[in-house]
Design a protein around this motif. Structure first.
Motif, PDB file in Angstrom:
ATOM      1  N   ILE A 105      -0.995   7.780   3.394  1.00  0.00           N
ATOM      2  CA  ILE A 105      -1.386   7.525   4.113  1.00  0.00           C
ATOM      3  C   ILE A 105      -1.460   7.793   5.696  1.00  0.00           C
ATOM      4  CG2 ILE A 105       0.185   5.871   5.939  1.00  0.00           C
ATOM      5  CD1 ILE A 105      -3.561   5.163   4.192  1.00  0.00           C
ATOM      6  N   VAL A 131      -3.941   3.578  10.006  1.00  0.00           N
ATOM      7  CA  VAL A 131      -5.685   3.735   9.741  1.00  0.00           C
ATOM      8  C   VAL A 131      -6.326   3.322  10.903  1.00  0.00           C
ATOM      9  CG1 VAL A 131      -7.495   3.440   8.039  1.00  0.00           C
ATOM     10  CG2 VAL A 131      -5.571   3.804   7.442  1.00  0.00           C
ATOM     11  N   SER A 141       1.003   1.473   1.026  1.00  0.00           N
ATOM     12  CA  SER A 141       0.190   0.602   2.518  1.00  0.00           C
ATOM     13  C   SER A 141       0.962   0.881   3.912  1.00  0.00           C
ATOM     14  CB  SER A 141       0.381  -0.873   1.989  1.00  0.00           C
ATOM     15  OG  SER A 141      -0.776  -1.820   3.255  1.00  0.00           O
ATOM     16  N   CYS A 142      -0.405   1.614   4.662  1.00  0.00           N
ATOM     17  CA  CYS A 142      -0.048   1.316   6.026  1.00  0.00           C
ATOM     18  C   CYS A 142      -0.026   0.258   6.648  1.00  0.00           C
ATOM     19  CB  CYS A 142      -0.727   2.171   7.414  1.00  0.00           C
ATOM     20  SG  CYS A 142      -2.200   1.168   7.418  1.00  0.00           S
ATOM     21  N   GLY A 143       0.140  -1.561   5.571  1.00  0.00           N
ATOM     22  CA  GLY A 143      -0.195  -2.039   6.011  1.00  0.00           C
ATOM     23  C   GLY A 143      -1.120  -3.340   7.267  1.00  0.00           C
ATOM     24  N   LYS A 144      -1.782  -2.435   7.412  1.00  0.00           N
ATOM     25  CA  LYS A 144      -3.559  -2.901   8.800  1.00  0.00           C
ATOM     26  C   LYS A 144      -3.949  -3.706   7.859  1.00  0.00           C
ATOM     27  CE  LYS A 144      -6.138  -1.267  12.802  1.00  0.00           C
ATOM     28  NZ  LYS A 144      -6.077  -0.270  13.375  1.00  0.00           N
ATOM     29  N   CYS A 145      -4.776  -3.894   6.761  1.00  0.00           N
ATOM     30  CA  CYS A 145      -5.294  -4.965   6.699  1.00  0.00           C
ATOM     31  C   CYS A 145      -4.591  -5.589   5.358  1.00  0.00           C
ATOM     32  CB  CYS A 145      -6.429  -4.592   5.796  1.00  0.00           C
ATOM     33  SG  CYS A 145      -6.751  -3.019   4.323  1.00  0.00           S
ATOM     34  N   CYS A 175      -4.806  -5.302   1.188  1.00  0.00           N
ATOM     35  CA  CYS A 175      -3.449  -4.349   0.581  1.00  0.00           C
ATOM     36  C   CYS A 175      -2.383  -4.382   1.220  1.00  0.00           C
ATOM     37  CB  CYS A 175      -4.133  -2.593   1.483  1.00  0.00           C
ATOM     38  SG  CYS A 175      -3.050  -1.431   1.067  1.00  0.00           S
ATOM     39  N   CYS A 217      -9.747   1.008   4.363  1.00  0.00           N
ATOM     40  CA  CYS A 217      -9.273   2.308   3.824  1.00  0.00           C
ATOM     41  C   CYS A 217      -9.074   2.939   2.688  1.00  0.00           C
ATOM     42  CB  CYS A 217      -8.028   3.028   4.537  1.00  0.00           C
ATOM     43  SG  CYS A 217      -6.454   3.538   3.566  1.00  0.00           S
ATOM     44  N   GLY A 257      -6.408   1.041  -0.655  1.00  0.00           N
ATOM     45  CA  GLY A 257      -6.372   0.294  -1.121  1.00  0.00           C
ATOM     46  C   GLY A 257      -7.812  -0.486  -1.769  1.00  0.00           C
TER      47      GLY A 257
HETATM   48  S1  SF4 Z   1      -6.337  -0.260   2.709  1.00  0.00           S
HETATM   49 FE1  SF4 Z   1      -6.208  -1.260   4.677  1.00  0.00          FE
HETATM   50  S2  SF4 Z   1      -3.501  -1.390   4.473  1.00  0.00           S
HETATM   51 FE2  SF4 Z   1      -3.903  -0.281   2.961  1.00  0.00          FE
HETATM   52  S3  SF4 Z   1      -3.572   1.832   3.689  1.00  0.00           S
HETATM   53 FE3  SF4 Z   1      -5.592   1.457   4.051  1.00  0.00          FE
HETATM   54  S4  SF4 Z   1      -6.043   0.560   6.173  1.00  0.00           S
HETATM   55 FE4  SF4 Z   1      -4.005   0.592   5.527  1.00  0.00          FE
END
Ligand code: SF4
Ligand SMILES: Cc1cc2nc3c(=O)[nH]c(=O)nc-3n(C[C@H](O)[C@H](O)[C@H](O)COP(=O)(O)O)c2cc1C
Length: 517
Positions: free
Chosen positions: A269, A287, A440-444, A447, A487, A490
């Motif tokens: 990521i 992100v 996954s960065c886990g923000k949303c 995803c 982003c 996902g």
């Molecule tokens: S889609 Fe959402 S959770 Fe997945 S990497 Fe991108 S910002 Fe992070």
């Protein structure tokens, strides 16, 4: 007489024994009292022939490969230093069809020069673009880049000229140029080859970008797994500074540009541009929401150009020969050349730089020689781990951003990974979903949670549990990922998953379904 022998110092060649071959060649030459100048060049990208040894002759460079330590003594017996015949002789390197048919613009010097010799770079047309740029206004430089039709080679194919123009027209006391050298896509290595094989071309491209938009500081965010590139970049940076091509007064122009390498955090990521900037600022690679665009508020909130290595390395030749020269290559809105990277189950893996427009089939068979196993190629994943799996029926698609988009596929960074008919595409779909879960960065939520649920649903399908419920559920989940993710990690995971499901339904234990995603 001193004979010049070239042995790549590129990571791929080294992995195949190039360092050992180089040491053996040196030792054998000393033993026999033969004077040689050993140049550790970059790789030409004919990977199945590495370590590829070349020798300079009055008629051109003669190649031998793949060379192992055990071959060195017999090469000397055959007098290879003057181009003598040997079982490993390949003839004139430039005449090998794999190389001869290519159109090398960005890779024009790679495999030819000593990567960390500034003199060699300049002798091979290096820094001509910068010299031209120093005599132009920022707007004129940007116009050349816009006219060239160059689109970002890092994946999204956004027009580079538009991005630069936004930064140029955003007033700020500080602006930045970032080179995205995180190169996390599976089957991709063109960025690495540029940084190891011709680091000055990237440095020159970034310097031109800085001068164009008024940015005085640049960073190369380099994948931590690339130690050879790190070394080559730092050696080249030092030489560029010493010769006045970087620093406070570039070639006496009064223009300033400083550049340094920063090592990445080792997460996929962190290649996403906003996450990369968080990482560069010393934070976790999460992100950011867009807008604002990085071109307006990027690194430390300042206007920032983030470009891929190949995008930036394509700039010197554009400023040397003009935007129109570059635009004359390609098709439709895909202008110039793309360095394609052939990997996976392929007979002749390597790098092919060619103008947009050739078909995928030509690439796979005319260059790649078909599968390495000799079995039919069943699927090809183009564009990294988030790219669609393309079946044989799509192999006649021209390599062009729009032609790929029209069949719900992506060219991305030009990585091509081939699979023969022993591959199980349901397993590949699960692997793609798992990749998203791990990276996954886990923000949303779509995803973070969706990828975990996605792996479970695909596993249920593979194990034959309640297909009537689980197949629509997987499609529904992919739809949510596609439309609800922040982003492209996902947002694009449905490409490999649904293309596998749509094109290879038999591997999922279901009948063909016409509704392409
Ligand atoms: S889609 Fe959402 S959770 Fe997945 S990497 Fe991108 S910002 Fe992070
Ligand atoms: C998950 C993810 C990973 C990415 N990894 C890279 C990468 O390794 N290198 C790269 O140049 N772009 C990568 N990108 C694209 C960047 O976000 C950005 O679009 C690119 O660096 C812009 O440069 P360009 O316009 O020259 O292509 C990635 C995007 C996503 C969503």
């Amino acid at each position: 007489m001193t004979h010049t022998v070239y042995i790549p110092g590129d990571a791929a060649a080294v992995a195949l024994g190039a360092d050992r071959v180089a040491a053996a060649v040196k030792q054998e030459a000393e033993k026999r009292g033969i004077k040689i100048k050993l140049v550790r060049n970059g790789s030409r990208g004919l990977h199945w022939l590495e370590p590829l040894l070349e020798v300079g002759t009055p008629n051109g460079r003669i190649a031998y490969g793949p060379v192992q330590v055990k071959d060195v003594a017999s090469l000397f017996d055959a007098n290879f230093v003057t181009g003598g015949k040997h079982a490993l002789s390949l003839g004139l390197i430039e005449e090998l069809p794999y190389l001869k048919k290519q159109q090398r613009l960005t890779f024009q010097r790679i495999g030819i020069t000593d990567p960390v010799s500034l003199d060699d770079y300049i002798a091979h047309d290096g820094y001509r673009g910068l010299k031209n740029a120093l005599g132009m206004t920022g707007a004129d430089i940007v116009k050349h880049v816009t006219d060239s039709g160059l689109r970002g080679r890092g994946g999204a194919a956004f027009p580079t000229g538009i991005k630069w123009n936004t930064v140029l027209n955003t007033p700020s006391e500080q602006k930045y140029i970032i080179c995205n050298a995180d190169e996390g896509d599976s089957g991709t290595f063109s960025d690495r080859m540029v940084m190891e094989g011709d680091p000055f071309v990237l440095i020159e491209g970034m310097t031109i970008a800085g001068i164009a938009v008024g940015a005085t500081q640049g960073y190369i965010y380099l994948r931590v797994e690339y130690p050879h590139a790190h070394k080559a970049l730092n050696a080249a940076l030092q030489k560029a500074y010493a010769a006045g091509y970087l620093g406070g007064n570039i070639l006496g122009s009064g223009k300033k540009f400083d550049l340094e390498v920063r090592l990445g955090a080792g997460a996929y990521i962190c290649g996403e541009e906003t996450s990369l900037m968080e990482s560069l600022e010393g934070k976790r690679g999460l992100v950011r929401f867009k807008p604002p665009l990085p071109a307006i508020s990027g690194l430390f909130g300042k206007p920032t150009i983030v470009n891929n290595v190949i995008s930036l390395a394509s700039v010197p030749i554009i400023l040397d020969k003009g935007g129109e020269f570059y635009r004359d290559y390609g098709m439709g809105r895909s202008r110039g050349t793309l360095p394609l990277q052939l990997a996976g189950n392929i007979k002749y893996p390597g790098l092919v730089e060619i103008a947009f427009g050739m078909t995928l089939r030509e690439l796979l068979y005319d260059y790649g020689g078909g599968s390495a196993s000799g079995r039919p190629i069943k699927a090809v994943q183009v564009g990294g781990p988030l790219g669609a799996y393309m079946p044989e029926s799509q192999f006649d698609t021209p390599l062009d951003y729009e032609a790929f988009a029209a069949i719900w596929a992506v060219l991305g960074h030009g990585g091509v990974v081939a699979f023969d008919d022993t591959v199980d595409m349901a397993d590949m779909a699960r692997y793609s979903m798992e990749f998203c879960k791990i990276e996954s960065c886990g923000k949303c939520t779509p995803c973070r949670i969706g990828s975990t649920r996605g792996v479970e649903v695909i596993t249920d399908i593979i194990e034959g549990r309640d297909l009537a419920k689980n197949v629509p559920l997987l499609r529904d989940l992919c739809n949510t990922l596609l439309n609800g993710s922040l982003c492209a990690l996902g947002g694009m995971t449905p490409y490999p998953v649904l293309s596998a499901l749509n094109h290879f339904p038999e591997d999922f234990g279901i009948a063909g379904q016409a509704d392409a995603a």
